[in-house]
Design an enzyme around this catalytic site. Structure first.
Site, PDB file in Angstrom:
ATOM      1  N   THR A 153       0.812  -1.208   0.000  1.00 21.31           N
ATOM      2  CA  THR A 153       0.000   0.000   0.000  1.00 21.31           C
ATOM      3  C   THR A 153       0.853   1.270   0.000  1.00 21.31           C
ATOM      4  O   THR A 153       1.995   1.250   0.474  1.00 21.31           O
ATOM      5  CB  THR A 153      -0.895   0.003   1.262  1.00 21.31           C
ATOM      6  N   ASP A 154       0.266   2.370  -0.468  1.00 23.22           N
ATOM      7  CA  ASP A 154       0.973   3.657  -0.400  1.00 23.22           C
ATOM      8  C   ASP A 154       1.028   4.188   1.027  1.00 23.22           C
ATOM      9  O   ASP A 154       1.790   5.109   1.323  1.00 23.22           O
ATOM     10  CB  ASP A 154       0.311   4.691  -1.337  1.00 23.22           C
ATOM     11  N   GLU A 155       0.223   3.608   1.931  1.00 25.62           N
ATOM     12  CA  GLU A 155       0.176   4.136   3.307  1.00 25.62           C
ATOM     13  C   GLU A 155       1.494   3.951   4.051  1.00 25.62           C
ATOM     14  O   GLU A 155       1.732   4.593   5.066  1.00 25.62           O
ATOM     15  CB  GLU A 155      -0.977   3.499   4.092  1.00 25.62           C
ATOM     16  N   TYR A 178      -2.102  -0.471  10.961  1.00 24.55           N
ATOM     17  CA  TYR A 178      -2.214  -1.135   9.646  1.00 24.55           C
ATOM     18  C   TYR A 178      -0.987  -0.842   8.788  1.00 24.55           C
ATOM     19  O   TYR A 178      -0.320  -1.757   8.293  1.00 24.55           O
ATOM     20  CB  TYR A 178      -3.493  -0.686   8.915  1.00 24.55           C
ATOM     21  N   LYS A 182       2.023  -3.273   7.419  1.00 19.29           N
ATOM     22  CA  LYS A 182       2.319  -3.448   5.986  1.00 19.29           C
ATOM     23  C   LYS A 182       3.776  -3.035   5.703  1.00 19.29           C
ATOM     24  O   LYS A 182       4.474  -3.703   4.939  1.00 19.29           O
ATOM     25  CB  LYS A 182       1.366  -2.613   5.118  1.00 19.29           C
TER      26      LYS A 182
HETATM   27  P1  NAD Z   1      -9.714  -7.351   1.920  1.00 18.99           P
HETATM   28  O1  NAD Z   1      -9.779  -7.066   3.382  1.00 18.99           O
HETATM   29  O2  NAD Z   1     -10.897  -7.095   1.078  1.00 18.99           O
HETATM   30  O3  NAD Z   1      -9.311  -8.875   1.690  1.00 18.99           O
HETATM   31  C1  NAD Z   1      -8.332  -9.514   2.457  1.00 18.99           C
HETATM   32  C2  NAD Z   1      -8.486 -11.015   2.243  1.00 18.99           C
HETATM   33  O4  NAD Z   1      -7.449 -11.670   3.008  1.00 18.99           O
HETATM   34  C3  NAD Z   1      -9.820 -11.570   2.744  1.00 18.99           C
HETATM   35  O5  NAD Z   1     -10.362 -12.434   1.788  1.00 18.99           O
HETATM   36  C4  NAD Z   1      -9.453 -12.336   4.010  1.00 18.99           C
HETATM   37  O6  NAD Z   1     -10.293 -13.427   4.276  1.00 18.99           O
HETATM   38  C5  NAD Z   1      -8.027 -12.765   3.704  1.00 18.99           C
HETATM   39  N1  NAD Z   1      -7.240 -13.004   4.920  1.00 18.99           N
HETATM   40  C6  NAD Z   1      -7.143 -12.183   5.999  1.00 18.99           C
HETATM   41  N2  NAD Z   1      -6.345 -12.754   6.932  1.00 18.99           N
HETATM   42  C7  NAD Z   1      -5.919 -13.936   6.418  1.00 18.99           C
HETATM   43  C8  NAD Z   1      -5.070 -14.976   6.893  1.00 18.99           C
HETATM   44  N3  NAD Z   1      -4.488 -14.896   8.108  1.00 18.99           N
HETATM   45  N4  NAD Z   1      -4.841 -16.038   6.108  1.00 18.99           N
HETATM   46  C9  NAD Z   1      -5.422 -16.142   4.880  1.00 18.99           C
HETATM   47  N5  NAD Z   1      -6.258 -15.195   4.385  1.00 18.99           N
HETATM   48  C10 NAD Z   1      -6.495 -14.100   5.141  1.00 18.99           C
HETATM   49  O7  NAD Z   1      -8.433  -6.549   1.399  1.00 18.99           O
HETATM   50  P2  NAD Z   1      -8.189  -5.813   0.014  1.00 18.99           P
HETATM   51  O8  NAD Z   1      -8.686  -4.429   0.111  1.00 18.99           O
HETATM   52  O9  NAD Z   1      -8.611  -6.685  -1.077  1.00 18.99           O
HETATM   53  O10 NAD Z   1      -6.587  -5.729   0.035  1.00 18.99           O
HETATM   54  C11 NAD Z   1      -5.803  -6.798  -0.470  1.00 18.99           C
HETATM   55  C12 NAD Z   1      -4.331  -6.429  -0.318  1.00 18.99           C
HETATM   56  O11 NAD Z   1      -4.065  -5.245  -1.045  1.00 18.99           O
HETATM   57  C13 NAD Z   1      -3.899  -6.167   1.110  1.00 18.99           C
HETATM   58  O12 NAD Z   1      -2.617  -6.696   1.287  1.00 18.99           O
HETATM   59  C14 NAD Z   1      -3.889  -4.653   1.206  1.00 18.99           C
HETATM   60  O13 NAD Z   1      -2.944  -4.221   2.163  1.00 18.99           O
HETATM   61  C15 NAD Z   1      -3.473  -4.282  -0.187  1.00 18.99           C
HETATM   62  N6  NAD Z   1      -3.942  -2.971  -0.661  1.00 18.99           N
HETATM   63  C16 NAD Z   1      -5.260  -2.622  -0.564  1.00 18.99           C
HETATM   64  C17 NAD Z   1      -5.693  -1.395  -1.070  1.00 18.99           C
HETATM   65  C18 NAD Z   1      -7.147  -0.971  -1.011  1.00 18.99           C
HETATM   66  O14 NAD Z   1      -7.446   0.174  -1.319  1.00 18.99           O
HETATM   67  N7  NAD Z   1      -8.078  -1.843  -0.658  1.00 18.99           N
HETATM   68  C19 NAD Z   1      -4.757  -0.534  -1.651  1.00 18.99           C
HETATM   69  C20 NAD Z   1      -3.420  -0.912  -1.707  1.00 18.99           C
HETATM   70  C21 NAD Z   1      -3.024  -2.142  -1.225  1.00 18.99           C
HETATM   71  O1  DAU Z   2      -4.191   3.965   0.378  1.00 17.58           O
HETATM   72  C1  DAU Z   2      -4.393   2.601   0.298  1.00 17.58           C
HETATM   73  C2  DAU Z   2      -5.252   2.135   1.457  1.00 17.58           C
HETATM   74  O2  DAU Z   2      -6.567   2.622   1.212  1.00 17.58           O
HETATM   75  C3  DAU Z   2      -5.252   0.631   1.634  1.00 17.58           C
HETATM   76  O3  DAU Z   2      -3.961   0.192   1.952  1.00 17.58           O
HETATM   77  C4  DAU Z   2      -6.233   0.213   2.735  1.00 17.58           C
HETATM   78  O4  DAU Z   2      -6.298  -1.201   2.832  1.00 17.58           O
HETATM   79  C5  DAU Z   2      -7.600   0.767   2.389  1.00 17.58           C
HETATM   80  O5  DAU Z   2      -8.491   0.469   3.437  1.00 17.58           O
HETATM   81  C6  DAU Z   2      -7.538   2.278   2.179  1.00 17.58           C
HETATM   82  O6  DAU Z   2      -7.263   2.956   3.407  1.00 17.58           O
HETATM   83  P1  DAU Z   2      -8.020   4.317   3.804  1.00 17.58           P
HETATM   84  O7  DAU Z   2      -7.949   4.467   5.270  1.00 17.58           O
HETATM   85  O8  DAU Z   2      -7.542   5.450   2.986  1.00 17.58           O
HETATM   86  O9  DAU Z   2      -9.518   3.932   3.308  1.00 17.58           O
HETATM   87  P2  DAU Z   2     -10.954   4.160   3.975  1.00 17.58           P
HETATM   88  O10 DAU Z   2     -11.948   3.796   2.956  1.00 17.58           O
HETATM   89  O11 DAU Z   2     -11.048   3.530   5.319  1.00 17.58           O
HETATM   90  O12 DAU Z   2     -10.988   5.742   4.190  1.00 17.58           O
HETATM   91  C7  DAU Z   2     -10.841   6.632   3.088  1.00 17.58           C
HETATM   92  C8  DAU Z   2     -10.878   8.043   3.644  1.00 17.58           C
HETATM   93  O13 DAU Z   2     -12.205   8.314   4.127  1.00 17.58           O
HETATM   94  C9  DAU Z   2      -9.968   8.263   4.835  1.00 17.58           C
HETATM   95  O14 DAU Z   2      -9.437   9.576   4.777  1.00 17.58           O
HETATM   96  C10 DAU Z   2     -10.874   8.131   6.035  1.00 17.58           C
HETATM   97  C11 DAU Z   2     -12.208   8.644   5.531  1.00 17.58           C
HETATM   98  N1  DAU Z   2     -13.411   8.004   6.121  1.00 17.58           N
HETATM   99  C12 DAU Z   2     -13.477   6.654   6.114  1.00 17.58           C
HETATM  100  C13 DAU Z   2     -14.579   6.004   6.641  1.00 17.58           C
HETATM  101  C14 DAU Z   2     -14.657   4.475   6.663  1.00 17.58           C
HETATM  102  C15 DAU Z   2     -14.425   8.791   6.629  1.00 17.58           C
HETATM  103  O15 DAU Z   2     -14.364  10.020   6.608  1.00 17.58           O
HETATM  104  N2  DAU Z   2     -15.514   8.150   7.149  1.00 17.58           N
HETATM  105  C16 DAU Z   2     -15.636   6.781   7.202  1.00 17.58           C
HETATM  106  O16 DAU Z   2     -16.660   6.266   7.719  1.00 17.58           O
END
Ligand code: NAD
Ligand code: DAU
Length: 364
Positions: A153-155, A178, A182
């Site tokens: 992630t970019d975080e 988180y 990561k």
């Molecule tokens: P998600 O939470 O939707 O899915 C995570 C999956 O991992 C789920 O299916 C869960 O059951 C599985 N999992 C969790 N713990 C596990 C374990 N111990 N063993 C096996 N499986 C397990 O997440 P996502 O949003 O699809 O993100 C996927 C990946 O991409 C993550 O590594 C996240 O850090 C990264 N990522 C997400 C975003 C985003 O915006 N969602 C952006 C950048 C990177």
């Molecule tokens: O940047 C990549 C990341 O983006 C991934 O690595 C994470 O897995 C993914 O969850 C996401 O993280 P964020 O914290 O940016 O996403 P989220 O959707 O939780 O929140 C987006 C923005 O909105 C953040 O600034 C917090 C705000 N927010 C979020 C929620 C859930 C609110 O204001 N209200 C809310 O209820």
């Protein structure tokens, strides 16, 4: 253990790495029942009949087999329920399935949950990743054509002020449990490359959106709340900025880097699409009003400013020059088209929403 690069060719003073792409591969995709993982598994199963895809997922609250129902009967696909933290189990999978590549997505992914339960994030995101790296390192050898692709992630880069973008050279500065977990997992992946020459690639992506995202993340949560006429909780002043990318563009980039990326490298992936949360929320409200044939402004009335997220990062923005210059990748879908597709999906998948929110998922 592994050669740093496999097959080097010199052209006009540059070394271009040629990865030996064998015709068949056993690929372990972790977290393939989650949001991004399910889109990636679908793409690989349908596009690469010569690969066998093993989708390993613990099926936490975030993992849902409904996300990949359409491909469950493909011959080149197997689902395995299991925990990446389980050492013996992971060793067994590597040996039995003769795994020669990993695309690692399994993680605890929600920042708010990491604030209330950091240990779970250390277990899965750090220990689980090291467990997979260890299994790969013990089962692969120099002769085999392997890759450990780590999805991050970019975080990990922390928070930007009003200007600048994250590049691959930006120093890690994670703030939430988180992103700290990561970042730690990224460091371990790199350590296995530096120490054992394990063939790795890391990509760091910005905020994804699209179908099948669990409705705890901003966009699906707000669509679901509007449908249910619940309040829309905006953290702090709503001025935090995120860089949004449609999920299918992210998995297309992973596909590209998995096949063409240079071993040992990090690639940033982003949407070139910065929005303040409040601007995004206004757009979302307007679009959902239209789709639900509601009077303009109806959904906006649900907006409620609430206490800010602890340690809330102000701004993320990704510089995609590296992946763009190397492979010509850039986001293909513009945000308004992607958001409309996403809203349509959530509005017409009532059953999915009910199903995934019926468990104990709110326990944080
Ligand atoms: P998600 O939470 O939707 O899915 C995570 C999956 O991992 C789920 O299916 C869960 O059951 C599985 N999992 C969790 N713990 C596990 C374990 N111990 N063993 C096996 N499986 C397990 O997440 P996502 O949003 O699809 O993100 C996927 C990946 O991409 C993550 O590594 C996240 O850090 C990264 N990522 C997400 C975003 C985003 O915006 N969602 C952006 C950048 C990177
Ligand atoms: O940047 C990549 C990341 O983006 C991934 O690595 C994470 O897995 C993914 O969850 C996401 O993280 P964020 O914290 O940016 O996403 P989220 O959707 O939780 O929140 C987006 C923005 O909105 C953040 O600034 C917090 C705000 N927010 C979020 C929620 C859930 C609110 O204001 N209200 C809310 O209820």
């Amino acid at each position: 253990m592994h050669p740093e690069t496999s097959g080097l060719r010199e052209t006009s003073n540059t070394f271009i790495e040629i990865k030996k792409m064998s015709t068949s591969k056993n690929i372990l995709i972790t977290g393939g029942a989650g949001f991004i993982g399910s889109h990636l598994v679908r793409l690989f199963v349908k596009k690469y009949a010569n690969y066998h895809i093993y989708n390993l997922d613990k099926l936490t609250y975030a993992g849902n087999l409904e996300n990949i129902r359409d491909i469950e009967n493909y011959d080149n696909y197997t689902f395995i329920k299991g925990d990446i933290v389980d050492k013996e189990f992971i060793q067994k999978i590597f040996k039995e399935k003769k795994i020669n590549a990993v695309i690692h997505l399994a993680a605890e992914s929600h920042v708010d949950r990491s604030i209330s339960n950091p240990l779970e994030f250390v277990m899965t995101n750090v220990i689980g990743t090291v467990n997979l790296l260890q299994a790969a390192n013990q089962n692969w050898n120099e002769e085999s054509d392997n890759l450990f692709y780590h999805v991050s992630t970019d975080e990990v880069y922390g928070s930007l002020q009003d200007t600048g973008k994250f590049t691959e050279q930006t120093a890690y500065d994670p703030h939430s449990p988180y992103s700290a977990a990561k970042a730690s997992s990224d460091h371990f992946v790199r350590a296995y490359y530096d120490t054992y020459k394990l063939p790795i690639i890391i990509s760091n992506c910005s905020n994804n959106y699209g179908p099948n995202q669990f409705p705890e993340k901003l966009i699906p949560l707000f669509i679901n709340n509007i449908k249910q006429k619940k309040s829309l909780p905006v953290y702090g002043n709503g001025k935090n900025v995120r860089d949004w990318l449609y999920v299918e563009d992210h998995v297309a980039a992973i596909d590209l880097l998995f096949h063409k990326g240079k071993l040992g490298e990090t690639y940033n992936i982003g949407g070139n699409n910065e929005l303040t949360n409040i601007d995004l929320i206004y757009t979302l409200c307007e679009l959902v009003d239209k789709k639900l044939n509601q009077k303009k402004g109806t959904s906006k009335q649900l907006i409620t400013y609430v206490k800010d997220r602890a340690g809330h990062d102000l701004r993320y923005a990704i510089d995609i020059s590296k992946i763009n210059n190397a492979f010509g990748w850039k986001p293909s879908l513009d945000f308004s088209a992607g958001l409309e597709k996403t809203i349509d999906w959530y509005l017409s998948n009532e059953k999915w929403l009910k199903n995934v929110t019926s468990g104990a998922y709110q326990d944080y």
